[in-house]
Design a protein around this motif. Structure first.
Motif, short mmCIF file in Angstrom:
data_model
loop_
_atom_site.label_atom_id
_atom_site.label_comp_id
_atom_site.label_asym_id
_atom_site.label_seq_id
_atom_site.Cartn_x
_atom_site.Cartn_y
_atom_site.Cartn_z
N SER A 33 0.83 -1.21 0.00
CA SER A 33 0.00 0.00 0.00
C SER A 33 0.86 1.26 0.00
CB SER A 33 -0.92 0.00 1.22
OG SER A 33 -1.69 1.17 1.27
N PHE A 34 1.91 1.25 0.81
CA PHE A 34 2.80 2.42 0.86
C PHE A 34 3.55 2.61 -0.45
CE2 PHE A 34 6.95 4.37 1.62
CZ PHE A 34 6.56 5.57 2.20
N LYS A 35 4.02 1.51 -1.03
CA LYS A 35 4.79 1.61 -2.27
C LYS A 35 3.95 2.20 -3.41
CE LYS A 35 8.38 -1.86 -1.61
NZ LYS A 35 8.93 -3.17 -2.05
N ARG A 36 2.64 1.89 -3.40
CA ARG A 36 1.77 2.44 -4.45
C ARG A 36 1.59 3.94 -4.31
NH1 ARG A 36 -1.45 -2.15 -3.33
NH2 ARG A 36 -2.89 -0.85 -2.12
N ARG A 37 1.67 4.43 -3.07
CA ARG A 37 1.37 5.85 -2.83
C ARG A 37 2.55 6.61 -2.23
NH1 ARG A 37 -2.80 2.68 -0.77
NH2 ARG A 37 -4.84 2.94 -1.79
N ARG A 38 3.74 6.04 -2.26
CA ARG A 38 4.83 6.60 -1.46
C ARG A 38 5.23 8.01 -1.86
NH1 ARG A 38 9.77 2.49 -3.02
NH2 ARG A 38 10.04 3.06 -5.20
N LYS A 39 5.18 8.34 -3.13
CA LYS A 39 5.59 9.69 -3.54
C LYS A 39 4.67 10.75 -2.94
CE LYS A 39 7.88 8.36 -7.85
NZ LYS A 39 7.90 8.52 -9.33
N ARG A 40 3.37 10.57 -3.13
CA ARG A 40 2.44 11.57 -2.60
C ARG A 40 2.34 11.50 -1.08
NH1 ARG A 40 -1.95 8.56 -5.72
NH2 ARG A 40 -2.91 7.13 -4.23
N THR A 41 2.62 10.31 -0.50
CA THR A 41 2.59 10.20 0.96
C THR A 41 3.73 10.99 1.58
OG1 THR A 41 1.58 8.01 0.84
CG2 THR A 41 2.64 8.61 2.91
N VAL A 42 4.92 10.91 1.00
CA VAL A 42 6.07 11.66 1.53
C VAL A 42 5.83 13.15 1.40
CG1 VAL A 42 8.52 12.18 1.20
CG2 VAL A 42 7.74 9.81 1.14
N VAL A 43 5.31 13.59 0.25
CA VAL A 43 5.12 15.03 0.02
C VAL A 43 3.94 15.58 0.82
CG1 VAL A 43 4.56 16.79 -1.71
CG2 VAL A 43 6.19 14.98 -2.26
N PHE A 44 2.77 14.99 0.65
CA PHE A 44 1.57 15.54 1.26
C PHE A 44 1.29 14.99 2.65
CE2 PHE A 44 0.90 15.89 -3.37
CZ PHE A 44 0.81 17.27 -3.46
N GLY A 45 2.04 13.97 3.05
CA GLY A 45 1.91 13.44 4.40
C GLY A 45 2.28 14.45 5.46
N PHE A 46 3.05 15.48 5.07
CA PHE A 46 3.40 16.55 6.01
C PHE A 46 2.16 17.20 6.61
CE2 PHE A 46 7.60 16.58 3.99
CZ PHE A 46 8.42 16.86 5.07
N TYR A 47 1.09 17.24 5.83
CA TYR A 47 -0.11 17.93 6.27
C TYR A 47 -0.98 17.11 7.22
CZ TYR A 47 0.78 21.75 3.07
OH TYR A 47 1.34 22.84 2.45
N MET A 48 -0.55 15.88 7.51
CA MET A 48 -1.33 15.02 8.40
C MET A 48 -0.47 14.56 9.58
SD MET A 48 -3.39 12.78 5.54
CE MET A 48 -2.10 12.85 4.29
N PRO A 49 -0.73 15.14 10.77
CA PRO A 49 0.02 14.70 11.96
C PRO A 49 -0.08 13.19 12.13
CG PRO A 49 -1.31 16.63 12.47
CD PRO A 49 -1.73 16.18 11.10
#
Length: 198
Positions: free
Chosen positions: A101-117
């Protein structure tokens, strides 16, 4: 720590305490760092902090936290997981599912994950655990850090210049943003269920 004490530390130690707080905000316990960055912007507007060193300290603090967490996940993650997996109920199947699941979304998770504590603290560890290429992670982490820090810093600065903003109200920014993000997540989940059900 009260907002008054935090403000005193910021004014007394400046860039050093900003770097430390944002570094530990990434590698440590999830907290509304948005409130801290907003407060920094307000203090810049009130000419109590210098803009350039402050912005650099905020960005490098968060980025260093991301790189440290990535290294922790890359070099310590699997041995640690093997030691605690039976205590947290992590089976091989669950881990494989989470990894995919992480590998499928890892790019956007690293970038936009900042906005989610919580997500911003977990994503760099996962990036290291799943052996995401360092050059790729570094580029995304730099982009995500700037994209996260600067809007809150500018918002604090603009509002601080336009109005008399009491620093004690800064925590409300983090709370408000967290509520918005939870609402967005729940709405997205509800919409996805409707689409799945036809």
């Amino acid at each position: 720590m009260s907002i008054e004490t935090l403000t005193d530390y910021l004014l007394q130690y400046g860039s050093i305490v900003i770097f430390i707080l944002l570094f530990f905000g990434i590698v440590g316990i999830p907290s509304p760092e948005e409130s801290l960055i907003f407060l920094i912007g307000v203090l810049i507007a009130q000419h109590q902090l210098h803009p350039i060193p402050t912005a650099i300290a905020a960005i490098t603090g968060a980025l260093t936290g991301m790189l440290t967490a990535y290294a922790g996940g890359r070099f310590l993650g699997y041995p640690l997981l093997h030691k605690v997996e039976k205590f947290i109920g992590l089976t091989k199947e669950r881990w494989k599912k989470a990894e995919q699941s992480f590998k499928r979304r890892r790019k956007r998770t690293v970038v936009f994950g900042f906005y989610m504590p919580g997500i911003r603290q977990i994503s760099p560890y996962f990036a290291g655990l799943t052996t995401m290429p360092f050059y790729q992670f570094f580029g995304l982490a730099v982009f995500g850090t700037v994209l996260w820090v600067m809007p809150f810093l500018v918002a604090g600065y603009v509002l601080g210049r336009s109005f008399h903003v009491n620093p004690s109200y800064a925590p409300l920014v983090g709370v408000f943003f967290l509520v918005v993000m939870i609402g967005w997540f729940l709405l997205k989940k509800k919409t996805s269920k409707k689409v799945e059900n036809g």
